[in-house]
Design an enzyme around this catalytic site. Structure first.
Site, PDB file in Angstrom:
ATOM      1  N   HIS A 109      -2.157  -3.399  -6.590  1.00  0.00           N
ATOM      2  CA  HIS A 109      -2.782  -3.092  -5.179  1.00  0.00           C
ATOM      3  C   HIS A 109      -4.478  -3.479  -5.236  1.00  0.00           C
ATOM      4  CE1 HIS A 109      -3.485   0.512  -2.296  1.00  0.00           C
ATOM      5  NE2 HIS A 109      -3.094  -0.623  -1.692  1.00  0.00           N
ATOM      6  N   GLU A 157      -5.497  -1.209  -8.478  1.00  0.00           N
ATOM      7  CA  GLU A 157      -4.464  -0.192  -9.167  1.00  0.00           C
ATOM      8  C   GLU A 157      -3.228  -0.929  -9.659  1.00  0.00           C
ATOM      9  OE1 GLU A 157      -4.597   3.959  -6.702  1.00  0.00           O
ATOM     10  OE2 GLU A 157      -3.935   2.208  -5.477  1.00  0.00           O
ATOM     11  N   SER A 177       0.884  -1.185  -0.033  1.00  0.00           N
ATOM     12  CA  SER A 177      -0.098   0.095  -0.138  1.00  0.00           C
ATOM     13  C   SER A 177       0.884   1.255   0.188  1.00  0.00           C
ATOM     14  CB  SER A 177      -0.732   0.044   1.443  1.00  0.00           C
ATOM     15  OG  SER A 177      -1.715  -0.997   1.401  1.00  0.00           O
ATOM     16  N   ASN A 227      -5.524   5.958  -2.346  1.00  0.00           N
ATOM     17  CA  ASN A 227      -5.267   6.198  -0.963  1.00  0.00           C
ATOM     18  C   ASN A 227      -4.763   7.563  -0.902  1.00  0.00           C
ATOM     19  OD1 ASN A 227      -5.922   3.503   0.102  1.00  0.00           O
ATOM     20  ND2 ASN A 227      -3.963   2.922   0.341  1.00  0.00           N
TER      21      ASN A 227
HETATM   22  P1  NAI Z   1      -0.953  -9.250   7.620  1.00  0.00           P
HETATM   23  O1  NAI Z   1      -0.333  -8.994   8.770  1.00  0.00           O
HETATM   24  O2  NAI Z   1      -2.414  -9.935   7.632  1.00  0.00           O
HETATM   25  O3  NAI Z   1      -0.335 -10.615   6.529  1.00  0.00           O
HETATM   26  C1  NAI Z   1       1.001 -10.349   6.220  1.00  0.00           C
HETATM   27  C2  NAI Z   1       1.717 -12.024   6.392  1.00  0.00           C
HETATM   28  O4  NAI Z   1       2.785 -12.162   6.068  1.00  0.00           O
HETATM   29  C3  NAI Z   1       1.492 -12.720   7.772  1.00  0.00           C
HETATM   30  O5  NAI Z   1       0.692 -13.758   7.739  1.00  0.00           O
HETATM   31  C4  NAI Z   1       3.019 -12.903   7.991  1.00  0.00           C
HETATM   32  O6  NAI Z   1       3.066 -14.248   8.741  1.00  0.00           O
HETATM   33  C5  NAI Z   1       3.355 -12.895   6.748  1.00  0.00           C
HETATM   34  N1  NAI Z   1       5.042 -12.958   6.312  1.00  0.00           N
HETATM   35  C6  NAI Z   1       5.837 -12.052   7.243  1.00  0.00           C
HETATM   36  N2  NAI Z   1       7.138 -12.364   6.609  1.00  0.00           N
HETATM   37  C7  NAI Z   1       6.990 -13.228   5.706  1.00  0.00           C
HETATM   38  C8  NAI Z   1       7.806 -13.994   4.799  1.00  0.00           C
HETATM   39  N3  NAI Z   1       9.289 -13.792   4.834  1.00  0.00           N
HETATM   40  N4  NAI Z   1       7.342 -14.770   3.924  1.00  0.00           N
HETATM   41  C9  NAI Z   1       6.162 -15.144   3.680  1.00  0.00           C
HETATM   42  N5  NAI Z   1       5.217 -14.452   4.484  1.00  0.00           N
HETATM   43  C10 NAI Z   1       5.560 -13.808   5.355  1.00  0.00           C
HETATM   44  O7  NAI Z   1      -0.977  -7.958   6.675  1.00  0.00           O
HETATM   45  P2  NAI Z   1      -1.857  -7.625   5.479  1.00  0.00           P
HETATM   46  O8  NAI Z   1      -2.884  -6.679   5.995  1.00  0.00           O
HETATM   47  O9  NAI Z   1      -2.419  -8.928   4.709  1.00  0.00           O
HETATM   48  O10 NAI Z   1      -1.183  -6.895   4.214  1.00  0.00           O
HETATM   49  C11 NAI Z   1      -0.145  -7.515   3.476  1.00  0.00           C
HETATM   50  C12 NAI Z   1       0.191  -6.578   2.343  1.00  0.00           C
HETATM   51  O11 NAI Z   1      -0.903  -6.034   1.875  1.00  0.00           O
HETATM   52  C13 NAI Z   1       1.061  -5.200   2.822  1.00  0.00           C
HETATM   53  O12 NAI Z   1       1.902  -4.863   2.002  1.00  0.00           O
HETATM   54  C14 NAI Z   1      -0.096  -4.121   2.961  1.00  0.00           C
HETATM   55  O13 NAI Z   1       0.580  -2.981   2.950  1.00  0.00           O
HETATM   56  C15 NAI Z   1      -0.901  -4.668   1.813  1.00  0.00           C
HETATM   57  N6  NAI Z   1      -2.248  -4.236   1.779  1.00  0.00           N
HETATM   58  C16 NAI Z   1      -3.178  -4.252   2.969  1.00  0.00           C
HETATM   59  C17 NAI Z   1      -4.407  -3.673   2.889  1.00  0.00           C
HETATM   60  C18 NAI Z   1      -5.406  -3.831   4.234  1.00  0.00           C
HETATM   61  O14 NAI Z   1      -6.154  -3.268   4.134  1.00  0.00           O
HETATM   62  N7  NAI Z   1      -4.796  -4.472   5.248  1.00  0.00           N
HETATM   63  C19 NAI Z   1      -5.011  -3.124   1.728  1.00  0.00           C
HETATM   64  C20 NAI Z   1      -3.994  -3.300   0.524  1.00  0.00           C
HETATM   65  C21 NAI Z   1      -2.983  -3.587   0.657  1.00  0.00           C
END
Ligand code: NAI
Length: 310
Positions: free
Chosen positions: A155, A167, A132, A205
């Site tokens: 995105h 996006e 993001s 955003n």
């Molecule tokens: P989250 O914290 O729910 O999930 C992240 C996952 O990555 C966790 O399950 C973690 O165990 C895993 N992880 C950490 N290091 C790792 C590695 N080396 N290899 C594999 N897995 C690994 O986070 P979320 O919210 O799903 O966000 C993920 C991405 O999506 C981020 O880049 C965030 O900016 C983006 N994003 C999030 C949104 C939201 O509303 N939460 C919306 C749009 C994009």
């Protein structure tokens, strides 16, 4: 221009979703429902279990889609059967046609995943990040040229099962053939994609956060209440949700982190997190309590107001 694999038959495509948290798991559901074979990977095996539960019976999961009549029970079963999971990065990336990285927002971790993806996924594979706030070009920095040319942002918005926008973020180095295939993939997923350049916050955003920031400023100055500001944008501008309702839905800690990242990246005062937002988050008001376990609530609860939807 890179010729990617023919996408006519989505079932022949192997999609790797790296990071099976909130976004990764839900995005896997979207791919699987549209016929792609998905392998989800996470370093934490508990997240794989949790992610599959989100897909099966989360708020926007398959069970709820069947109950609402959006898909049939058979479609749900078929979607589940297309998803496998692993903790091994190499297993997930091997011969992949499309890598979507959705791990925690840490640049070095993302870059390392793309370095490995460049080595062992298909040489025509699309390499997408769901970041993001991070710069796509910075993630790609230092990687081999034939990897950098395949990296772009894809995105999705939360919840990706519902939100129609994707996006597609291009750097100066992203190959045109890759971008073309990315927009075909988005269409196959039932999304509308927009093509944007790699600037902090991209487009949605950046605008959305400014609206939120101005709304917070008006609230802090006592110009109008939370409810009245939300009504202003809903009834006066036709927004489906007011800025505070949306903030509560996204999660206030997520909103705070995004604003901090955008402010650090741009040094633009307009993106500086409002002090009221910091107060809410530090006091445990992390957003709509129906959506966020453990949250004391969002703006509505903080000010003792009733939600419009209640
Ligand atoms: P989250 O914290 O729910 O999930 C992240 C996952 O990555 C966790 O399950 C973690 O165990 C895993 N992880 C950490 N290091 C790792 C590695 N080396 N290899 C594999 N897995 C690994 O986070 P979320 O919210 O799903 O966000 C993920 C991405 O999506 C981020 O880049 C965030 O900016 C983006 N994003 C999030 C949104 C939201 O509303 N939460 C919306 C749009 C994009």
């Amino acid at each position: 221009m890179i010729e990617t694999r023919d996408i006519d038959s989505t079932s022949n495509w192997r999609v790797s979703i790296i990071g099976f948290g909130l976004m990764g798991s839900q995005i896997s559901q979207v791919f699987a429902l549209h016929g792609f074979r998905v392998i989800g990977q996470d370093v934490d095996p508990n997240q794989l279990v949790r992610g599959m539960n989100i897909i099966r019976n989360g708020r926007y999961g398959l069970e709820s889609s069947v109950a609402k009549g959006r898909i049939s029970a058979q479609e749900a079963e078929e979607a589940i059967s297309r998803i496998t999971t692993t903790t091994s990065l190499d297993e997930a990336l091997l011969e992949s046609d499309f890598v979507l990285e959705a791990v925690i927002e840490r640049l070095e971790i993302k870059r390392e995943i793309f370095r490995r993806a460049g080595e062992i996924s298909s040489k025509q594979a699309l390499l997408a990040t769901n970041t993001s706030t991070l710069s796509i070009a910075k993630i790609a920095q230092g990687l081999p040229a034939n990897t950098r040319s395949r990296i772009f942002g894809m995105h999705f918005f939360n919840p990706p099962q519902i939100m129609k926008l994707v996006e597609i973020v291009k750097t100066d180095e992203t190959d045109e053939g890759i971008l073309k295939s990315a927009s075909v993939v988005a269409t196959k997923l039932g999304k509308t994609s927009i093509m944007v350049k790699d600037i902090p916050g991209f487009v949605a955003n950046r605008i959305g956060i400014l609206v939120f920031s101005e709304a917070s400023s008006l609230l802090e100055k006592g110009i109008a209440t939370v409810q009245d500001i939300d009504n202003a944008m809903k009834l006066g501008y036709g927004y489906p949700l007011g800025p505070f309702e949306l903030g509560d839905l996204v999660g206030l800690d997520t909103r705070l982190r995004n604003m901090q990242a955008l402010y650090e990246e741009t040094k633009d005062e307009r993106f500086k997190p409002p002090s009221l937002l910091r107060t809410l988050v530090s006091e445990g008001y992390l957003g709509d309590p129906k959506l966020r376990k453990g949250s004391k609530g969002g703006y509505y609860e903080f000010f003792g107001l009733k939600r419009h939807s209640d």
